[in-house]
Each structure stands twice: as structure tokens, then as C-alpha cells.
Motif scaffolding. Structure first.
Motif, PDB file in Angstrom:
ATOM      1  N   MET A 101       0.827  -1.205   0.000  1.00 36.48           N
ATOM      2  CA  MET A 101       0.000   0.000   0.000  1.00 36.48           C
ATOM      3  C   MET A 101       0.866   1.262   0.000  1.00 36.48           C
ATOM      4  N   TRP A 102       1.891   1.302   0.834  1.00 37.43           N
ATOM      5  CA  TRP A 102       2.735   2.500   0.876  1.00 37.43           C
ATOM      6  C   TRP A 102       3.549   2.641  -0.407  1.00 37.43           C
ATOM      7  N   ALA A 103       3.996   1.507  -0.954  1.00 37.30           N
ATOM      8  CA  ALA A 103       4.719   1.564  -2.230  1.00 37.30           C
ATOM      9  C   ALA A 103       3.808   2.093  -3.340  1.00 37.30           C
ATOM     10  N   GLY A 104       2.546   1.647  -3.334  1.00 31.46           N
ATOM     11  CA  GLY A 104       1.579   2.143  -4.312  1.00 31.46           C
ATOM     12  C   GLY A 104       1.322   3.629  -4.148  1.00 31.46           C
ATOM     13  N   PHE A 105       1.263   4.083  -2.899  1.00 35.07           N
ATOM     14  CA  PHE A 105       1.057   5.511  -2.644  1.00 35.07           C
ATOM     15  C   PHE A 105       2.213   6.337  -3.203  1.00 35.07           C
ATOM     16  N   VAL A 106       3.455   5.915  -2.924  1.00 39.53           N
ATOM     17  CA  VAL A 106       4.626   6.662  -3.398  1.00 39.53           C
ATOM     18  C   VAL A 106       4.658   6.684  -4.925  1.00 39.53           C
ATOM     19  N   ALA A 107       4.383   5.529  -5.544  1.00 43.43           N
ATOM     20  CA  ALA A 107       4.431   5.432  -7.001  1.00 43.43           C
ATOM     21  C   ALA A 107       3.376   6.327  -7.644  1.00 43.43           C
ATOM     22  N   CYS A 108       2.151   6.288  -7.128  1.00 41.58           N
ATOM     23  CA  CYS A 108       1.078   7.107  -7.710  1.00 41.58           C
ATOM     24  C   CYS A 108       1.304   8.593  -7.433  1.00 41.58           C
ATOM     25  N   ALA A 109       1.849   8.912  -6.255  1.00 42.01           N
ATOM     26  CA  ALA A 109       2.158  10.316  -5.954  1.00 42.01           C
ATOM     27  C   ALA A 109       3.224  10.837  -6.911  1.00 42.01           C
ATOM     28  N   GLY A 110       4.235  10.007  -7.190  1.00 47.05           N
ATOM     29  CA  GLY A 110       5.269  10.412  -8.138  1.00 47.05           C
ATOM     30  C   GLY A 110       4.716  10.588  -9.545  1.00 47.05           C
ATOM     31  N   LEU A 111       3.822   9.681  -9.945  1.00 50.59           N
ATOM     32  CA  LEU A 111       3.202   9.793 -11.266  1.00 50.59           C
ATOM     33  C   LEU A 111       2.324  11.037 -11.346  1.00 50.59           C
ATOM     34  N   SER A 112       1.619  11.347 -10.262  1.00 50.08           N
ATOM     35  CA  SER A 112       0.795  12.550 -10.219  1.00 50.08           C
ATOM     36  C   SER A 112       1.664  13.805 -10.352  1.00 50.08           C
ATOM     37  N   LEU A 113       2.805  13.809  -9.654  1.00 48.33           N
ATOM     38  CA  LEU A 113       3.719  14.950  -9.731  1.00 48.33           C
ATOM     39  C   LEU A 113       4.298  15.078 -11.135  1.00 48.33           C
ATOM     40  N   TRP A 114       4.613  13.949 -11.772  1.00 46.32           N
ATOM     41  CA  TRP A 114       5.152  13.977 -13.131  1.00 46.32           C
ATOM     42  C   TRP A 114       4.115  14.539 -14.101  1.00 46.32           C
ATOM     43  N   GLY A 139      -3.398  17.815 -16.358  1.00 48.06           N
ATOM     44  CA  GLY A 139      -3.904  18.241 -15.050  1.00 48.06           C
ATOM     45  C   GLY A 139      -4.955  17.288 -14.517  1.00 48.06           C
ATOM     46  N   PHE A 140      -5.855  16.844 -15.391  1.00 41.35           N
ATOM     47  CA  PHE A 140      -6.877  15.874 -15.000  1.00 41.35           C
ATOM     48  C   PHE A 140      -6.231  14.558 -14.563  1.00 41.35           C
ATOM     49  N   LEU A 141      -5.232  14.096 -15.323  1.00 41.12           N
ATOM     50  CA  LEU A 141      -4.552  12.846 -14.973  1.00 41.12           C
ATOM     51  C   LEU A 141      -3.799  12.980 -13.653  1.00 41.12           C
ATOM     52  N   SER A 142      -3.217  14.148 -13.421  1.00 46.55           N
ATOM     53  CA  SER A 142      -2.518  14.373 -12.154  1.00 46.55           C
ATOM     54  C   SER A 142      -3.469  14.212 -10.973  1.00 46.55           C
ATOM     55  N   ILE A 143      -4.667  14.767 -11.100  1.00 46.67           N
ATOM     56  CA  ILE A 143      -5.671  14.639 -10.037  1.00 46.67           C
ATOM     57  C   ILE A 143      -6.117  13.186  -9.892  1.00 46.67           C
ATOM     58  N   ALA A 144      -6.332  12.503 -11.030  1.00 41.42           N
ATOM     59  CA  ALA A 144      -6.800  11.118 -10.993  1.00 41.42           C
ATOM     60  C   ALA A 144      -5.765  10.205 -10.336  1.00 41.42           C
ATOM     61  N   TYR A 145      -4.498  10.341 -10.729  1.00 42.30           N
ATOM     62  CA  TYR A 145      -3.458   9.495 -10.149  1.00 42.30           C
ATOM     63  C   TYR A 145      -3.241   9.835  -8.676  1.00 42.30           C
ATOM     64  N   GLY A 146      -3.338  11.115  -8.341  1.00 42.51           N
ATOM     65  CA  GLY A 146      -3.218  11.505  -6.938  1.00 42.51           C
ATOM     66  C   GLY A 146      -4.332  10.906  -6.095  1.00 42.51           C
ATOM     67  N   SER A 147      -5.547  10.842  -6.655  1.00 37.95           N
ATOM     68  CA  SER A 147      -6.677  10.256  -5.948  1.00 37.95           C
ATOM     69  C   SER A 147      -6.444   8.766  -5.680  1.00 37.95           C
ATOM     70  N   VAL A 148      -5.909   8.055  -6.681  1.00 36.20           N
ATOM     71  CA  VAL A 148      -5.596   6.632  -6.482  1.00 36.20           C
ATOM     72  C   VAL A 148      -4.516   6.485  -5.414  1.00 36.20           C
ATOM     73  N   GLY A 149      -3.522   7.373  -5.433  1.00 32.99           N
ATOM     74  CA  GLY A 149      -2.489   7.340  -4.407  1.00 32.99           C
ATOM     75  C   GLY A 149      -3.061   7.525  -3.011  1.00 32.99           C
ATOM     76  N   LEU A 150      -4.031   8.430  -2.872  1.00 23.10           N
ATOM     77  CA  LEU A 150      -4.674   8.638  -1.568  1.00 23.10           C
ATOM     78  C   LEU A 150      -5.454   7.403  -1.142  1.00 23.10           C
ATOM     79  N   SER A 151      -6.022   6.687  -2.105  1.00 20.62           N
ATOM     80  CA  SER A 151      -6.726   5.434  -1.775  1.00 20.62           C
ATOM     81  C   SER A 151      -5.743   4.409  -1.216  1.00 20.62           C
ATOM     82  N   PHE A 152      -4.558   4.328  -1.818  1.00 20.95           N
ATOM     83  CA  PHE A 152      -3.525   3.432  -1.284  1.00 20.95           C
ATOM     84  C   PHE A 152      -3.163   3.830   0.146  1.00 20.95           C
ATOM     85  N   ALA A 153      -2.971   5.140   0.371  1.00 19.50           N
ATOM     86  CA  ALA A 153      -2.621   5.609   1.708  1.00 19.50           C
ATOM     87  C   ALA A 153      -3.745   5.307   2.702  1.00 19.50           C
ATOM     88  N   GLY A 154      -5.007   5.471   2.266  1.00 21.16           N
ATOM     89  CA  GLY A 154      -6.136   5.173   3.143  1.00 21.16           C
ATOM     90  C   GLY A 154      -6.152   3.717   3.562  1.00 21.16           C
TER      91      GLY A 154
END
Length: 300
Positions: A101-114, A139-154
């Protein structure tokens, strides 16, 4: 007019009547802004961010594969949620769940930042029209990937939710707000439009430029087939999801908008629904396989 220097050459100083400008004709403030922007862009091009973003693409590919497997299992009566939260729940159930879960969060957060850097820093060199399009899409993809990252963190923190419930709650709030029904219709039509885009992209093989170096090879033909099937399947699923938003607005029943999972499960009640659900599930798996190759070999 410049005064001559000691050797008869013009001095580097400016006269009182001239303003100090850079060689490119920019003022010092503009030059500083360009330097800062260039430095930020260099950071966005770093190897570390590239690696993390690629790992984010790999995580999203894995989620598509799991969603596809859940959709196929639904045809045979197995339980499950065929959407990102359901896929994350499946991944969280293994013994290394918290670490995954934490690895998924970091990966999706990095993809969102990219994607955010794609929308802003890297797009600043494009013409204005293309720059605006890039701002919207990335911008839309950044929000979408960030949302998935937050789901991993949750899930890592023990906060597990049902995206279907979240979608219903969102639709309810939207419908009960001023101009809520038209906004929900607009949202549904937007999702449908994205679905149509995926179908057109898949049918026209417009994804080939992402993996151009495989062009003309046997492996390239396999990748192309995966890309066509995957993009079309994802497009169909998005169109079904968007239709539920439109139906919810038209019938004033926000409970009918249940997201991707609800739209796929609704197929089971129609004569050819199970067969279509099976095809969509297989298509999601194909899209996941294509996205894994995109994560490894695609241009960034």
C-alpha cells in the motif's frame, strides 16, 4: 551612445538613457523567471522522478489487470468490486499488504507529480492552444493518479471505503445543489467523451507513438493487439459509467450512479450482458499488459 573604453572599444556600461537588458532582450526579472522555470523543469526531468513515474504507470497497469480479473470473476458469480478501490483491497489482502500500500502511494504520488510537471513546466514551450490542452489533459490525470495514491494511503492507514458509495454520495450532493442536475449531466457527458476518446485511440492505434521502437516487429504486433483491445474495453467501461451519471440526473435518482463497479455489474441483468462483461474484463487485462510495457519501454 556608448563611450569608448581604455582601448578605444565601447565600454560595457550603459548610459543613463538606456535600460539594462539581457542579450535575449529580456529584463532581469524575466531572465530570473526563465532561470527558475528552467531549474524546476530540470528537476522534473530528473532520473529519480522518471523512475518513480514509471513505477506509477506499472501500479496503474496492475490495477487494470486486477479490475479485469474481478470483472471476469463476476461473470461466474464470484464477489468483488470491479473498480480501483476493489483492486486495491485485493492487493492489500496479501501478507505484505501494508508495504504494498505504501509503495503504491509513493508510485502514484510520483506519477501525479510527473503529470503536473507535464501540465505546467514542460508545456510552457508549447504554442498557447496546445499548452491549454496539455494543462487540461495532464492536469486531469494528475488529479486522478493523486486520488488513487490517496486510496492506497487510506488502505495503509486502515481507512477502507467503497468507491460506489463515494460516487453515490457525490452524486447526491451534486443533484441537491443549485444547477446540480445539469452539472451531473455535464459530468456524465465528459466521462462518455473520454470513453469515446479511448475507443478512437484504440481503433486508430494512436498509441503506437508511445512504443514506436517496437514498430514492425513481432513483439510490436502483440503490443498493438493488446493496445487496441485494452483501449476499446476501457472506453466502453467509461461510456457505461458516464451513462449512469446521465441517467441519475434524468431520473433524479443519484443512487443509480454507482461508478465503474455499478456500471459493470448492471450488465449482468441484460441478455448479452455477461458476455460483454467478460469481454470488457479481458480487455482490461489486455490494457494492463499494454500499460506494463508502456511503463517499462514507453517514452516519458
Amino acid at each position: 551612445m556608448e563611450s569608448p573604453g581604455p582601448n578605444g572599444q565601447p565600454s560595457s556600461g550603459s548610459t543613463a538613457g538606456e535600460s539594462s537588458v539581457s542579450p535575449a532582450g529580456e529584463t532581469p526579472g524575466e531572465s530570473l523567471g526563465a532561470v527558475v522555470g528552467g531549474a524546476a523543469e530540470a528537476v522534473s526531468d530528473s532520473v529519480m522522478l522518471d523512475v518513480v513515474a514509471r513505477s506509477g504507470f506499472a501500479v496503474m497497469a496492475l490495477l487494470h489487470i486486477v479490475i479485469g480479473a474481478i470483472a471476469v470473476a463476476l461473470v461466474f458469480g464470484a464477489p468483488g468490486q470491479a473498480e480501483p478501490t476493489g483492486a486495491i483491497e485485493q492487493l492489500a489482502a496479501n501478507p505484505w499488504g501494508p508495504a504494498v500500500m505504501w509503495a503504491g502511494f509513493v508510485a502514484c504520488a510520483g506519477l501525479s507529480l510527473w503529470q503536473l510537471s507535464e501540465a505546467t513546466l514542460r508545456a510552457r514551450h508549447l504554442p498557447r492552444g496546445k499548452r491549454l490542452g496539455k494543462l487540461v489533459s495532464s492536469g486531469f490525470l494528475s488529479i486522478a493518479y493523486g486520488s488513487v495514491g490517496l486510496s492506497f494511503a487510506g488502505f495503509a492507514l486502515g481507512n477502507r471505503g467503497d468507491s460506489g458509495d463515494s460516487t453515490r454520495d457525490f452524486s447526491t450532493v451534486l443533484v441537491n445543489s443549485p444547477y446540480g442536475a445539469p452539472a451531473l449531466v455535464g459530468l456524465g457527458l465528459t466521462v462518455i467523451g473520454i470513453g469515446v476518446y479511448f475507443i478512437v485511440k484504440g481503433a486508430g492505434k494512436r498509441f503506437k507513438e508511445e512504443l514506436a521502437h517496437f514498430e514492425g516487429t513481432r513483439r510490436g504486433h502483440v503490443i498493438s493487439s493488446l493496445g487496441v483491445a485494452g483501449h476499446i474495453a476501457k472506453g466502453l467501461a467509461l461510456i457505461l459509467t458516464g451513462l449512469l451519471f446521465v441517467i441519475a440526473a434524468a431520473t433524479n435518482d443519484p443512487g443509480s450512479s454507482t461508478g465503474l463497479d455499478g456500471s459493470l455489474k448492471a450488465l449482468q441483468d441484460h441478455p448479452f450482458g455477461p458476455a460483454l462483461l467478460l469481454l470488457i474484463g479481458a480487455g482490461f487485462i489486455a490494457y494492463g499488459a499494454f500499460a506494463l510495457l508502456r511503463a517499462r519501454f514507453g517514452r516519458m
